[in-house]
Design an enzyme around this catalytic site. Sequence first.
Site, PDB file in Angstrom:
ATOM      1  N   ASP A  96     -69.441   7.965 -40.108  1.00 38.27           N
ATOM      2  CA  ASP A  96     -70.041   6.606 -40.471  1.00 38.27           C
ATOM      3  C   ASP A  96     -71.646   6.798 -39.991  1.00 38.27           C
ATOM      4  O   ASP A  96     -72.148   7.798 -39.600  1.00 38.27           O
ATOM      5  CB  ASP A  96     -69.372   5.239 -39.970  1.00 38.27           C
ATOM      6  CG  ASP A  96     -69.773   4.947 -38.459  1.00 38.27           C
ATOM      7  OD1 ASP A  96     -70.199   5.821 -37.892  1.00 38.27           O
ATOM      8  OD2 ASP A  96     -69.019   3.988 -37.888  1.00 38.27           O
ATOM      9  N   HIS A  97     -72.376   5.530 -40.152  1.00 41.22           N
ATOM     10  CA  HIS A  97     -73.822   5.475 -39.843  1.00 41.22           C
ATOM     11  C   HIS A  97     -74.181   5.906 -38.394  1.00 41.22           C
ATOM     12  O   HIS A  97     -75.301   6.369 -38.061  1.00 41.22           O
ATOM     13  CB  HIS A  97     -74.449   4.308 -40.340  1.00 41.22           C
ATOM     14  CG  HIS A  97     -73.726   2.974 -39.689  1.00 41.22           C
ATOM     15  ND1 HIS A  97     -72.162   2.696 -40.102  1.00 41.22           N
ATOM     16  CD2 HIS A  97     -74.120   2.106 -38.562  1.00 41.22           C
ATOM     17  CE1 HIS A  97     -72.027   1.606 -39.229  1.00 41.22           C
ATOM     18  NE2 HIS A  97     -72.775   1.269 -38.664  1.00 41.22           N
TER      19      HIS A  97
ATOM     20  N   CYS B 164     -67.177   8.596 -35.427  1.00 42.63           N
ATOM     21  CA  CYS B 164     -67.852   7.101 -35.482  1.00 42.63           C
ATOM     22  C   CYS B 164     -68.336   6.677 -34.126  1.00 42.63           C
ATOM     23  O   CYS B 164     -68.493   7.536 -33.329  1.00 42.63           O
ATOM     24  CB  CYS B 164     -66.916   6.089 -35.940  1.00 42.63           C
ATOM     25  SG  CYS B 164     -65.532   5.697 -35.141  1.00 42.63           S
ATOM     26  N   GLY B 165     -68.778   5.648 -33.908  1.00 42.54           N
ATOM     27  CA  GLY B 165     -69.386   5.405 -32.705  1.00 42.54           C
ATOM     28  C   GLY B 165     -68.727   5.624 -31.420  1.00 42.54           C
ATOM     29  O   GLY B 165     -68.883   6.343 -30.264  1.00 42.54           O
ATOM     30  N   THR B 166     -67.421   5.401 -31.597  1.00 40.07           N
ATOM     31  CA  THR B 166     -66.236   5.732 -30.353  1.00 40.07           C
ATOM     32  C   THR B 166     -65.462   6.587 -30.808  1.00 40.07           C
ATOM     33  O   THR B 166     -64.431   7.179 -29.982  1.00 40.07           O
ATOM     34  CB  THR B 166     -65.439   4.366 -29.898  1.00 40.07           C
ATOM     35  OG1 THR B 166     -65.010   3.786 -31.225  1.00 40.07           O
ATOM     36  CG2 THR B 166     -66.515   3.203 -29.367  1.00 40.07           C
TER      37      THR B 166
ATOM     38  N   HIS C  35     -50.230  21.108 -28.858  1.00 37.55           N
ATOM     39  CA  HIS C  35     -48.902  20.304 -28.927  1.00 37.55           C
ATOM     40  C   HIS C  35     -48.580  19.151 -29.936  1.00 37.55           C
ATOM     41  O   HIS C  35     -47.328  18.986 -30.263  1.00 37.55           O
ATOM     42  CB  HIS C  35     -48.879  19.361 -27.197  1.00 37.55           C
ATOM     43  CG  HIS C  35     -48.432  20.081 -26.268  1.00 37.55           C
ATOM     44  ND1 HIS C  35     -48.159  19.812 -25.092  1.00 37.55           N
ATOM     45  CD2 HIS C  35     -48.521  21.540 -26.128  1.00 37.55           C
ATOM     46  CE1 HIS C  35     -47.878  20.648 -24.097  1.00 37.55           C
ATOM     47  NE2 HIS C  35     -48.059  22.001 -24.571  1.00 37.55           N
TER      48      HIS C  35
ATOM     49  N   HIS D  39     -42.301  21.340 -29.566  1.00 38.83           N
ATOM     50  CA  HIS D  39     -43.094  20.565 -29.968  1.00 38.83           C
ATOM     51  C   HIS D  39     -42.818  20.083 -31.668  1.00 38.83           C
ATOM     52  O   HIS D  39     -43.319  18.985 -32.056  1.00 38.83           O
ATOM     53  CB  HIS D  39     -44.644  20.890 -30.019  1.00 38.83           C
ATOM     54  CG  HIS D  39     -44.821  21.183 -28.538  1.00 38.83           C
ATOM     55  ND1 HIS D  39     -44.926  20.097 -27.634  1.00 38.83           N
ATOM     56  CD2 HIS D  39     -45.149  22.299 -27.746  1.00 38.83           C
ATOM     57  CE1 HIS D  39     -45.053  20.627 -26.334  1.00 38.83           C
ATOM     58  NE2 HIS D  39     -45.153  21.885 -26.237  1.00 38.83           N
TER      59      HIS D  39
HETATM   60  C1  RB5 Z   1     -70.156   0.737 -35.785  1.00 34.66           C
HETATM   61  O1  RB5 Z   1     -71.080  -0.010 -35.140  1.00 34.66           O
HETATM   62  C2  RB5 Z   1     -68.869   1.225 -34.776  1.00 34.66           C
HETATM   63  O2  RB5 Z   1     -68.167  -0.157 -34.886  1.00 34.66           O
HETATM   64  C3  RB5 Z   1     -68.146   2.397 -35.453  1.00 34.66           C
HETATM   65  O3  RB5 Z   1     -68.996   3.359 -35.590  1.00 34.66           O
HETATM   66  C4  RB5 Z   1     -66.772   2.568 -34.512  1.00 34.66           C
HETATM   67  O4  RB5 Z   1     -67.304   3.054 -33.196  1.00 34.66           O
HETATM   68  C5  RB5 Z   1     -65.704   2.077 -34.672  1.00 34.66           C
HETATM   69  O5  RB5 Z   1     -64.727   2.418 -33.906  1.00 34.66           O
END
Ligand code: RB5
Length: 147
Positions: free
Chosen positions: A9-10, A66-68, A99, A134
Amino acid sequence: MEKIVIGSDHAAIEMKSAAIAYLQNYRCEVIDAGAHGLDRVDYPDYAAKVCEAVLRDSKSSGILICGTGIGMSIAANKFRGIRAALCHDAYTAQMARKHNDANILCFGSRSIGLGAMETIIDAWLNADFEGGRHSARIAKIAELETK
Ligand code: RB5
């Protein structure tokens, strides 16, 4: 030659570019499924693009950022046949393949740095599914998808 479909994503556009550049060190075909700009987008849309591509070609695998990495991994695991692993270090990336036979690697642009990203990609690309005991567990995961 391994085919890798990558999406973000962005929040992870820059890390996606860095990952694509890093993947040039390996003999693999890289397909960029977007996003392609810094405008806000919804990560499930890009999880879907990558998962659909990976499901179309069983020899391919995916990378979702993505961010996380959390949203991407949750979204990707909704697809039957996708095993997406959220990894924070080389050990988890290696074990996700050995695994869990993960076919999608997820990580977070805001939770790891570029150095960690490189070690994660190295570990992922150099590990193979061990099969054996596995395989039965992977089959049980597939059964859960029918519930
Ligand atoms: C975007 O702000 C963020 O929510 C997304 O990149 C991600 O971390 C979601 O899990």
